[in-house]
Write a protein that holds these residues in place. Structure first.
Motif, PDB file in Angstrom:
ATOM      1  N   ARG A  80      77.008 108.509  -6.201  1.00 31.63           N
ATOM      2  CA  ARG A  80      76.561 108.473  -4.817  1.00 31.63           C
ATOM      3  C   ARG A  80      76.000 107.086  -4.532  1.00 31.63           C
ATOM      4  N   ILE A 133      84.374 111.087   9.156  1.00 27.41           N
ATOM      5  CA  ILE A 133      83.128 111.853   9.235  1.00 27.41           C
ATOM      6  C   ILE A 133      82.163 111.524   8.109  1.00 27.41           C
ATOM      7  N   SER A 134      82.666 111.348   6.904  1.00 23.52           N
ATOM      8  CA  SER A 134      81.750 111.351   5.763  1.00 23.52           C
ATOM      9  C   SER A 134      81.674 110.064   4.949  1.00 23.52           C
ATOM     10  N   THR A 135      82.259 108.991   5.415  1.00 23.85           N
ATOM     11  CA  THR A 135      82.186 107.748   4.654  1.00 23.85           C
ATOM     12  C   THR A 135      80.878 107.018   4.927  1.00 23.85           C
ATOM     13  N   SER A 136      80.239 106.610   3.866  1.00 25.49           N
ATOM     14  CA  SER A 136      78.993 105.860   3.973  1.00 25.49           C
ATOM     15  C   SER A 136      79.290 104.386   4.248  1.00 25.49           C
ATOM     16  N   ILE A 174      88.195 113.323   7.100  1.00 25.10           N
ATOM     17  CA  ILE A 174      87.179 113.207   6.050  1.00 25.10           C
ATOM     18  C   ILE A 174      86.615 111.796   6.009  1.00 25.10           C
ATOM     19  N   HIS A 175      87.480 110.794   6.075  1.00 32.29           N
ATOM     20  CA  HIS A 175      87.007 109.407   6.029  1.00 32.29           C
ATOM     21  C   HIS A 175      86.162 109.055   7.242  1.00 32.29           C
TER      22      HIS A 175
END
Length: 176
Positions: A3, A143-146, A140-141
């Motif tokens: 993470r 919405i959830s990429t940091s 997914i990329h």
């Protein structure tokens, strides 16, 4: 998989109580910065970590603001994953996320050396399934990429901007 921020570390949350005029101005600035990122930059340009992180935040915020197309399932003939991605960008008039573009390249590389390497992609997997997998990956990329993860990837790849799609002109009208 590591993470970017450990669970036990505190994360600063930035909130905005700006008016709609401020939001429009911020969207315009973000659009201009994303557009400048999509242009070719010299490979030897040294970008500070802070600037790279800021670019990643702007890019990720912009990509999150683009809705995944509702109308899907067209039969797009394709030879490669990259070719399918390019066709979808043209068909739906929107860019794909940096990580989706990288993944499409990886999927094409995975086919090298297989018995069906020279078969068109649409002969191996149904075009609707291939398109659905790209949009799922894209969602997914987006919405959830940091942004921290993006900045880290970009710092390790001096040619990262080659995988960032240019912004289509019709958006500049919407954001102005």
């Amino acid at each position: 998989m590591k993470r970017s921020v450990p669970w036990n570390e505190q994360v600063d949350v930035i909130s905005s109580d700006s008016s709609s005029a401020d939001a429009a101005q911020e969207a315009k600035v973000e659009h201009e910065e994303v557009q400048s990122m999509a242009t070719d930059q010299p490979a030897d340009e040294v970008v500070s970590e802070g600037l790279l992180l800021r670019r990643a935040e702007i890019y990720q915020n912009f990509m999150m603001s683009i809705k995944i197309p509702n109308r899907r399932g067209s039969l797009v003939p394709c030879n490669t994953w990259m070719g399918l991605g390019k066709s979808l960008k043209q068909l739906y008039g929107q860019p794909l996320h940096y990580l989706t573009n990288v993944r499409l390249k990886e999927l094409d590389k995975l086919r090298i050396g297989t018995y069906d390497e020279y078969k068109p992609l649409d002969a191996i997997i149904h075009p609707i399934k291939a398109e659905a997998s790209i949009w799922l990956t894209e969602e997914i990329h987006r919405i959830s990429t940091s942004p921290h993860h993006l900045a880290k990837l970009w710092a390790s790849d001096p040619l990262y901007h080659a995988c960032i799609d240019s912004i289509i002109p019709q958006w500049s009208k919407e954001l102005n």
